[in-house]
Design a protein around this motif. Structure first.
Motif, PDB file in Angstrom:
ATOM      1  N   ASP A 116      60.573  40.434  37.626  1.00 14.02           N
ATOM      2  CA  ASP A 116      61.925  40.062  38.060  1.00 14.02           C
ATOM      3  C   ASP A 116      61.895  38.736  38.808  1.00 14.02           C
ATOM      4  O   ASP A 116      62.703  37.855  38.570  1.00 14.02           O
ATOM      5  CB  ASP A 116      62.499  41.141  38.992  1.00 14.02           C
ATOM      6  CG  ASP A 116      62.937  42.372  38.211  1.00 14.02           C
ATOM      7  OD1 ASP A 116      63.016  42.276  36.975  1.00 14.02           O
ATOM      8  OD2 ASP A 116      63.183  43.411  38.850  1.00 14.02           O
ATOM      9  N   LYS A 156      61.573  35.492  36.864  1.00 16.20           N
ATOM     10  CA  LYS A 156      62.761  35.068  36.109  1.00 16.20           C
ATOM     11  C   LYS A 156      63.661  34.180  36.974  1.00 16.20           C
ATOM     12  O   LYS A 156      64.541  33.506  36.463  1.00 16.20           O
ATOM     13  CB  LYS A 156      63.551  36.299  35.649  1.00 16.20           C
ATOM     14  CG  LYS A 156      62.945  36.986  34.440  1.00 16.20           C
ATOM     15  CD  LYS A 156      63.800  38.193  34.053  1.00 16.20           C
ATOM     16  CE  LYS A 156      62.945  39.261  33.394  1.00 16.20           C
ATOM     17  NZ  LYS A 156      63.453  40.618  33.667  1.00 16.20           N
ATOM     18  N   GLU A 214      59.885  30.655  40.497  1.00 15.75           N
ATOM     19  CA  GLU A 214      59.045  29.882  39.588  1.00 15.75           C
ATOM     20  C   GLU A 214      58.715  28.533  40.248  1.00 15.75           C
ATOM     21  O   GLU A 214      57.578  28.064  40.209  1.00 15.75           O
ATOM     22  CB  GLU A 214      59.815  29.673  38.281  1.00 15.75           C
ATOM     23  CG  GLU A 214      58.952  29.234  37.123  1.00 15.75           C
ATOM     24  CD  GLU A 214      59.765  28.595  36.014  1.00 15.75           C
ATOM     25  OE1 GLU A 214      61.010  28.674  36.028  1.00 15.75           O
ATOM     26  OE2 GLU A 214      59.127  27.980  35.133  1.00 15.75           O
TER      27      GLU A 214
END
Lengths: 341, 341
Positions: free
Chosen positions: B252, B255, B260
């Motif tokens: 999760d 995403k 990131e």
């Protein structure tokens, strides 16, 4: 009004570009037979525009072909991007639509119509290039002057809407990158002595703004009782002096492992980040530019300078089709990664 | 006391090592004919040491050659480094000198003498390897037990200095990397339900410490009224459950562009920084390890796990001859750059 007393050859690779990003010379001119723009009717504006357009066409042999841009038809994002790239002023980008721009293809020469004055003739060159920029603006001024009746007073010189520009009506400025002097808090002290010399220094992003990315604009203030040559020579001399101070401060700073560390960490973040806000990116690029200029990083300072302009919101929105802030932050990180890889 | 009911094959590549860094099993044993270490004289300690040393020599065929390390002669930095690498306990590293260590060359098997108990037999394996670690410790225990008279009670089991270890006298633990669950604040909630099951979870760097680098130690608490097999099965099942929760939370998180971005920025900093404090490095490596395990970064999680141990002060001081903190910060950055390049 040719200008021949300079220390600066007119062409070749950019000069002093470890510290000086670009040079801009603006000449304000007004037409004798019309009121200043603030008191000019819409009809009057159209007439001024028509006269200047005709003069530019007649002077094409001397100044080259210029594109005619009707600001009313230019998308707002394109206008703001031009301001970000210093091709036009921020005021002109946001102005009501009854104005136009004459622009050379390489954007080195532009003429804003009915900004604060009827004409603002501007030359923009990379690095320190005061004489080249002045020569370009001056040639356009001379060529247009053959077809236009300028408001000129033998005693005062060129007449301008704002009295602070009376005389030469020339504003020359250099965009400086001063990360080391700024970190030492020495720009504020410099500022005082600079103003005594008839010049001024301020953050590059608007009056009195904090100097994001350690970018500063140094320009002449005095236009009355001084020739263009003298003003340019003063600016040239002071620029060289500040550049030398900045270089010494950088050399000291880069001996400090903590500074070296900041430079490398900034480089690492920019090489890999997936998401960069413009203020954050500018701050990190400032460290990287210093490291690049100091030979520490495998990057050319010119690439970093280009990024510092290209990362700005409107310019980025245009180049990367990135409309909303989140998409821009992604696109900005991508652009920087590509440039540094 | 062989242990055969496990889900875990005894050898091969580390298991579950996206989440589980290492597995440790410790067996506490005492000699029937001597007081517990807290009440043992210097002379008594020497006798215990001599008996265990002789037993280890006699058992060499079964457990392999073990190096005898007199802790009084071991430089403090080496002792602390062993604790950082989990080969000995922090208490043992800092203990008064009248103790000794038996250590296999690969450091997978160690026996601390006169730590809290006369013998602490420890097996250490990478990844999740409860049965392999137990088998190793158990084999050493069995082999030594043929030459030593252990304090054992038919009703209570193995007798230990601290009553909380009575019974199996086994403490098995896994070192977990839980960046996503920790970021969600879910480790504290887990902790409550875990304690109801007779296990405990805590920050890897000491009791009640904040979990630097999102490293946690999960271990069994109950040693009385339970077999080793049951305790290991409980720990195995709970580890697999937590690892699965962590994996879902990571999927999760990764995403989310902001997550990131954190992972890539951390990677960029570590690839280029010239100076890294251990806490900072551990935090950044935690992001990088998560990205590596998620296939986002071109790094193996095992390399990052190794760095997480190697970056610690004493281990770094030994490997890079870096005595003072500033030199260590430089050496740490250098080591990480090398490992990630």
């Amino acid at each position: 009004m040719p200008h021949d007393k300079t220390n600066q050859p007119p062409a070749g690779a950019p000069h002093e570009d470890d510290v000086v990003l670009s040079t801009r010379v603006r000449l304000a001119r007004n037409l004798r037979d019309f009121p200043f723009p603030a008191r000019l009717s819409a009809e009057g504006r159209q007439k001024v525009a028509a006269q200047v357009r005709a003069a530019a066409a007649a002077a094409e042999d001397a100044i080259g072909p210029l594109q005619w841009i009707d600001m009313a038809r230019l998308p707002r994002v394109k206008a703001i991007s031009m301001a970000e790239r210093r091709v036009i002023s921020a005021e002109f980008a946001c102005q009501s639509p009854q104005s136009a721009l004459l622009l050379r293809n390489d954007e080195a020469l532009s003429i804003m119509l009915c900004e604060e004055d009827h004409l603002r003739i501007q030359a923009l060159c990379p690095g320190l290039a005061l004489s080249a920029a002045f020569a370009l603006a001056d040639a356009a001024d001379t060529a247009l002057g053959k077809h236009l009746a300028y408001a000129f007073d033998d005693h005062l010189g060129y007449l301008t809407q704002c009295p602070t520009n009376l005389g030469t009506a020339m504003r020359a400025s250099v965009l400086l990158h001063l990360p080391a002097l700024a970190a030492l808090g020495r720009v504020a002290r410099l500022s005082e002595s600079i103003s005594k010399l008839g010049l001024t220094i301020r953050g590059a992003f608007g009056e009195g703004s904090d100097a994001e990315g350690a970018l500063f604009q140094l320009s002449n203030q005095v236009t009355l009782g001084i020739t263009e040559s003298q003003a340019l020579e003063n600016l040239q001399a002071l620029t060289l002096q500040i550049a030398e101070q900045e270089r010494r401060a950088r050399a000291d700073a880069l001996k400090d492992p903590q500074w070296e560390n900041k430079v490398w960490r900034a480089y690492g973040i920019l090489k890999y980040a997936r998401f960069l806000e413009s203020g954050d990116a500018l701050k990190l690029l400032s460290y990287v530019r210093m490291g690049a200029a100091g030979g520490l990083l495998p990057v050319s300072p010119a690439v970093v300078s280009t990024l510092m302009t290209a990362l700005q919101p409107a310019t980025l929105a245009l180049s990367r089709a990135a409309d909303d802030p989140a998409t821009r932050d992604l696109a900005r990180a991508e652009m920087i990664r590509e440039a540094l890889s």
